[in-house]
Write a protein that holds these residues in place. Structure first.
Motif, PDB file in Angstrom:
ATOM      1  N   UNK A 101       0.516  -1.160   0.134  1.00 21.33           N
ATOM      2  CA  UNK A 101      -0.198  -0.093  -0.554  1.00 21.33           C
ATOM      3  C   UNK A 101       0.635   1.327   0.196  1.00 21.33           C
ATOM      4  N   UNK A 102       1.747   1.845  -1.401  1.00 17.52           N
ATOM      5  CA  UNK A 102       1.485   3.058  -1.436  1.00 17.52           C
ATOM      6  C   UNK A 102       1.001   4.300  -1.393  1.00 17.52           C
ATOM      7  N   UNK A 103       0.522   5.260  -0.863  1.00 16.46           N
ATOM      8  CA  UNK A 103      -0.551   5.984  -0.891  1.00 16.46           C
ATOM      9  C   UNK A 103      -1.371   5.545  -1.411  1.00 16.46           C
ATOM     10  N   UNK A 104      -2.588   4.521  -1.029  1.00 12.09           N
ATOM     11  CA  UNK A 104      -3.550   4.822  -2.414  1.00 12.09           C
ATOM     12  C   UNK A 104      -4.599   5.496  -2.182  1.00 12.09           C
ATOM     13  N   UNK A 306       5.521   7.641  -4.119  1.00 11.28           N
ATOM     14  CA  UNK A 306       6.803   7.434  -4.573  1.00 11.28           C
ATOM     15  C   UNK A 306       8.342   7.392  -2.748  1.00 11.28           C
ATOM     16  N   UNK A 307       7.427   8.724  -1.971  1.00 14.28           N
ATOM     17  CA  UNK A 307       8.574   8.174  -1.356  1.00 14.28           C
ATOM     18  C   UNK A 307       8.558   7.729  -0.400  1.00 14.28           C
ATOM     19  N   UNK A 308       7.131   7.510   0.133  1.00 16.24           N
ATOM     20  CA  UNK A 308       6.564   5.835   0.733  1.00 16.24           C
ATOM     21  C   UNK A 308       7.473   3.874  -0.294  1.00 16.24           C
ATOM     22  N   UNK A 309       7.110   4.385  -1.126  1.00 15.90           N
ATOM     23  CA  UNK A 309       7.625   2.773  -2.392  1.00 15.90           C
ATOM     24  C   UNK A 309       9.018   2.651  -1.362  1.00 15.90           C
ATOM     25  N   UNK A 310       9.589   4.402  -1.715  1.00 15.88           N
ATOM     26  CA  UNK A 310      11.519   3.979  -1.457  1.00 15.88           C
ATOM     27  C   UNK A 310      11.321   3.571  -0.095  1.00 15.88           C
ATOM     28  N   UNK A 311      10.777   4.386   0.561  1.00 12.72           N
ATOM     29  CA  UNK A 311      10.525   3.864   2.265  1.00 12.72           C
ATOM     30  C   UNK A 311      10.103   2.247   2.968  1.00 12.72           C
ATOM     31  N   UNK A 312       8.883   2.103   2.394  1.00 18.51           N
ATOM     32  CA  UNK A 312       8.780   0.332   2.793  1.00 18.51           C
ATOM     33  C   UNK A 312      10.229  -0.197   2.115  1.00 18.51           C
TER      34      UNK A 312
END
Length: 333
Positions: A101-104, A306-312
């Motif tokens: 779940x990246x910013x659904x 994009x920030x959440x994808x990189x972080x997770x």
């Protein structure tokens, strides 16, 4: 320092991964090409992880080569995993993780944007006004308020979409094998799959692609729908039989179609083909319809996502490198 080899890496991937707070723990190798049998040997023997995207092909053959190169982790920087042979990964002892779940809201909002664009024809109005044509002829739309919106799949993205459409004053009906209790208590009526198709004025797809639901939208299921239905797909291209949809568009059974995904997209999307002749007659035919809107798999593409994808992604690789386990929802093997 653990090495991570990226495939299908674009400038924005490089930017967001490089500026992540965990980036100093890794050595990154960014490759623009997509992953497949043709390039898998480019992975260095010292790579701890391979980071892949939606159109990379992680077949049994590819995974076997990665195993020989001592790769320990396949990190998908996406939610879907239909492009990965999970049985092969288990066989070779390679861990597979994803970003479930990246910013659904990003994908849900794009689905709404596509629906509004098609309905109110804002893309046509934009071009018309730039040519100093202020006529309203051909721009007639319809109110979303009061329409029945059918949603297939009410995971995090589908749930966000349901809430948005309820805010427009729509009646929201949905199908999911596991209904969401919160949605059912707030704004959504859960029905059978066939009932959703029969009642929806607008149908939006938010389910993953599996062997069981490939070509979920086909000639038979389209016949169940109301004449003049609008269909939005921001999930996976293989959910729709494109040729059947084209036939329904020609007959007027489908009034509007918005797709951010396409079943043959790996040959097209994420590339600049503006100077090329595209040999795919199917996508060319689709784009010739005035009531069809195609975007190039950009629904996820916001700063927050994009920030959440990189972080997770980096957090998962970091934990696995230490012998720890990320959240269960992140892990596939």
């Amino acid at each position: 320092m653990f090495k991570v080899t990226f495939f299908s890496a674009k400038p924005y991937d490089i930017s967001f991964f490089n500026k992540n707070t965990l980036s100093d723990k890794f050595q990154f190798d960014f490759l623009e090409t997509h992953l497949g049998p043709h390039i898998v040997n480019a992975v260095d023997d010292g790579s701890f992880a391979v980071c892949a995207f939606v159109n990379d092909k992680l077949t049994s053959e590819v995974i076997g080569v990665l195993a020989k190169k001592n790769v320990k982790v396949i990190a998908l920087r996406c939610a879907g995993f239909n492009n990965v042979d999970l049985n092969a990964a288990r066989q070779y002892g390679i861990r597979v993780c994803r970003v479930p779940a990246y910013s659904p809201e990003a994908v849900a909002e794009h689905a709404v944007a596509m629906l509004l664009t098609l309905n109110r024809k804002t893309h046509k109005a934009y071009n018309r006004v730039r040519e100093q044509n202020f006529s309203l002829n051909g721009l007639l739309g319809f109110n979303l308020h009061g329409k029945t919106v059918g949603v297939i799949g009410t995971g995090k993205i589908g749930k966000a979409f349901c809430k948005i459409m309820a805010g427009f004053g729509c009646r929201v009906v949905a199908y999911d094998m596991v209904p969401d209790a919160e949605l059912a208590s707030l704004c959504v009526a859960y029905l059978s799959f066939n009932e959703v198709l029969q009642q929806a004025d607008i149908l939006s797809l938010h389910c993953p692609l599996t062997a069981e639901n490939e070509y979920l939208i086909n000639a038979d299921t389209i016949r169940m729908m109301k004449p003049g239905v609008s269909i939005i797909n921001t999930s996976r291209g293989g959910l729709i039989n494109t040729n059947d949809v084209i036939d329904a568009l020609k007959l007027g059974q489908i009034a509007y179609l918005g797709i951010d995904v396409y079943e043959q997209e790996e040959k097209l999307f994420f590339k600049d083909l503006s100077a090329n002749i595209i040999p795919d007659d199917t996508i060319q035919r689709l784009m010739s319809f005035p009531n069809v809107l195609v975007t190039g798999h950009q629904a996820f593409f916001t700063q927050e996502a994009m920030a959440q994808i990189a972080d997770v992604t980096l957090n998962s690789i970091d934990l696995l490198s230490k012998g720890s386990e990320p959240d269960a929802a992140v892990m596939l093997t």
